[in-house]
Enzyme design. Sequence first.
Site, PDB file in Angstrom:
ATOM      1  N   TYR A 192      60.602  91.557 -15.233  1.00  0.00           N
ATOM      2  CA  TYR A 192      60.909  90.048 -15.875  1.00  0.00           C
ATOM      3  C   TYR A 192      62.677  89.727 -14.986  1.00  0.00           C
ATOM      4  CZ  TYR A 192      63.245  92.232 -20.183  1.00  0.00           C
ATOM      5  OH  TYR A 192      64.122  93.035 -20.788  1.00  0.00           O
ATOM      6  N   GLU A 193      63.024  88.374 -15.162  1.00  0.00           N
ATOM      7  CA  GLU A 193      64.086  87.922 -14.731  1.00  0.00           C
ATOM      8  C   GLU A 193      64.002  87.950 -13.239  1.00  0.00           C
ATOM      9  OE1 GLU A 193      66.703  85.465 -15.237  1.00  0.00           O
ATOM     10  OE2 GLU A 193      66.309  86.499 -17.075  1.00  0.00           O
ATOM     11  N   GLY A 194      62.765  87.897 -12.671  1.00  0.00           N
ATOM     12  CA  GLY A 194      62.538  87.876 -11.201  1.00  0.00           C
ATOM     13  C   GLY A 194      62.179  89.232 -10.771  1.00  0.00           C
TER      14      GLY A 194
ATOM     15  N   GLN B  62      63.245  90.061  -5.911  1.00  0.00           N
ATOM     16  CA  GLN B  62      64.532  90.436  -5.793  1.00  0.00           C
ATOM     17  C   GLN B  62      65.040  90.775  -3.987  1.00  0.00           C
ATOM     18  OE1 GLN B  62      66.847  89.738  -8.207  1.00  0.00           O
ATOM     19  NE2 GLN B  62      65.470  89.260  -9.560  1.00  0.00           N
TER      20      GLN B  62
END
Length: 587
Positions: free
Chosen positions: A434-436, A441
Amino acid sequence: MPSYTAPIKDMQFLLHQVLNVSASDIAGYADLDEAFTAAVLEEAGKVASDLLAPLNASGDREGCTLENGVVRTPKGFKAAFAAMKDGGWTALDCDPAYGGQGLPYLMGTAVGEIFVSANMAFNMYQGLTHGAYSAIHTHGTEAQKQTYLPKLISCDWTGTMNLTEPHCGTDLGLMRTRAEPQDDGSYKITGTKIFISAGDHDLAENIIHLVLAKAPGGGEGTKGISLFIVPKRLVGADGALGARNAVSVGKIEDKMGIHGNATCVMNYDGATGYLLGDLHKGMRAMFTMMNEARLGVGLQGYAVAEAAYQNAAAYARDRLQGRAVTGAQNPTGPADALIVHPDIRRSLMDQKSFVEGARAFTFWSAQMIDASVRNKDADAEGMVSLLIPVLKGFLTDRGFETAVQAQQIWGGHGYIEDNPMSQFVRDARIAQIYEGANGVQALDLVGRKLAQDGGKHVMAFFDLIKTFLKQNADDPQMAPYLEPLKKASKDVQAATMFFISQAAKNPNAALAGSYDFMLMMGHTCLGLIWAKIAKAALAATTDPDFHAAKLITARYYMTRQLPATALHLARIESGADPVMALPEAAF
């Protein structure tokens, strides 16, 4: 039950001997003397050990439940959340103008690590609220700030971020959630969001959802996306809570880990929402808090690894298995402790050198965020923007690997749910996603960040290392740390030049090597920070055993981990052909 002790001594060493915070010119840092930071961290450690850690395993076993539209958190969570609020922990680094304590983000980061290590799922409720606070603080009108920020800071209300949809993860341009403007200036929000952490629960009287949606006139793709404040319960002009908004929980996801956090499917059926920031500029508002959010997830990666490492080290000291090859170390007992065996020591040194290096990298990055926000330092902002995808991707990848290594030391007992190690592995896994996701990334790093501002920031990174090497070149005690760092830096520069040479004629070559580049950068960042740690340890005049351990651990990282940059460079320079050659039908 898992044990956890906050690594306060290590944190204090980083703050005051490596980062030298109280001598920094960053606004507010002059107040961070050793006595003050020790008092904050020690109290946080007590909260973690006495309140949060005991709920970690039970929260994992019990999970959250959805009954008649009401989400209930595990037993003990409500009382613990109330205690956290009463202790002021939710307000630590928030704006005093709205009820916060105004401490630097660095202190919030240090305390956050302690709480995540003790109970990651629990800490997410206040962690996500901090993200909503930051977005409204940056992009909200003054009226919105007055309405929402005091309640979010106190966690009387909590917050979420609603991005993902069933058909739409990373590619937000495919979003279907719609926002229809109303005559009173509000919007009606309609759509479904999934994977919403802390989407609903019984810990707060209201939940403030920040929802990405498409309003008319914005065009296709991400350019048409706006960000909206959508309260679970509507808020009157006087701040009083009103009727329930048209937002409901479709289900709670049955996840691999973080069972104590309610990850929800959220249904918006014409819910009342209010524009946050500029119309059709929702991505800009979202990216404002990306550095903070992604640092927080990178922190989760190593913070869970810290807890796993502590339990692995304790088990290795106590568990009797076999005899040391050099002779019995416990001659009066039936066997020697696991920790005498070289491969167990290798595993523990892998874990220790990663966790301590990751903590230093994260604290340094948090300091740069403080410099960018508090001192309006554009160079610090550029540097941390370059390094954030590295921090998030590398620390969560290695954090998960470290949790697995810690589990391995427990052998079969690590695979049994009666013991704590399985939960650490399961909880750590989500941070890579999560969060990319970490592949994203890597693409962000190579596809956007390297070329940002004409490559200014990556060149500044190389100059930072070059300057450090030059400043310490005449110190023979630093030689074991400088030469490996110099080699790693050259590998990163060679990879960067390869990407530049391939960018126009063969873009797949750069993207095929992006993941290796992210890992290479991660190793190099930890190499730099371990060299800085070694310099501080060499200069220390007290506590020789502690500082000797730092030097030994630094040498371990330099000799056993940092050479991985050469492997990653070889992979990168192999180009796209090995990756792309196989026909689709052959998979």
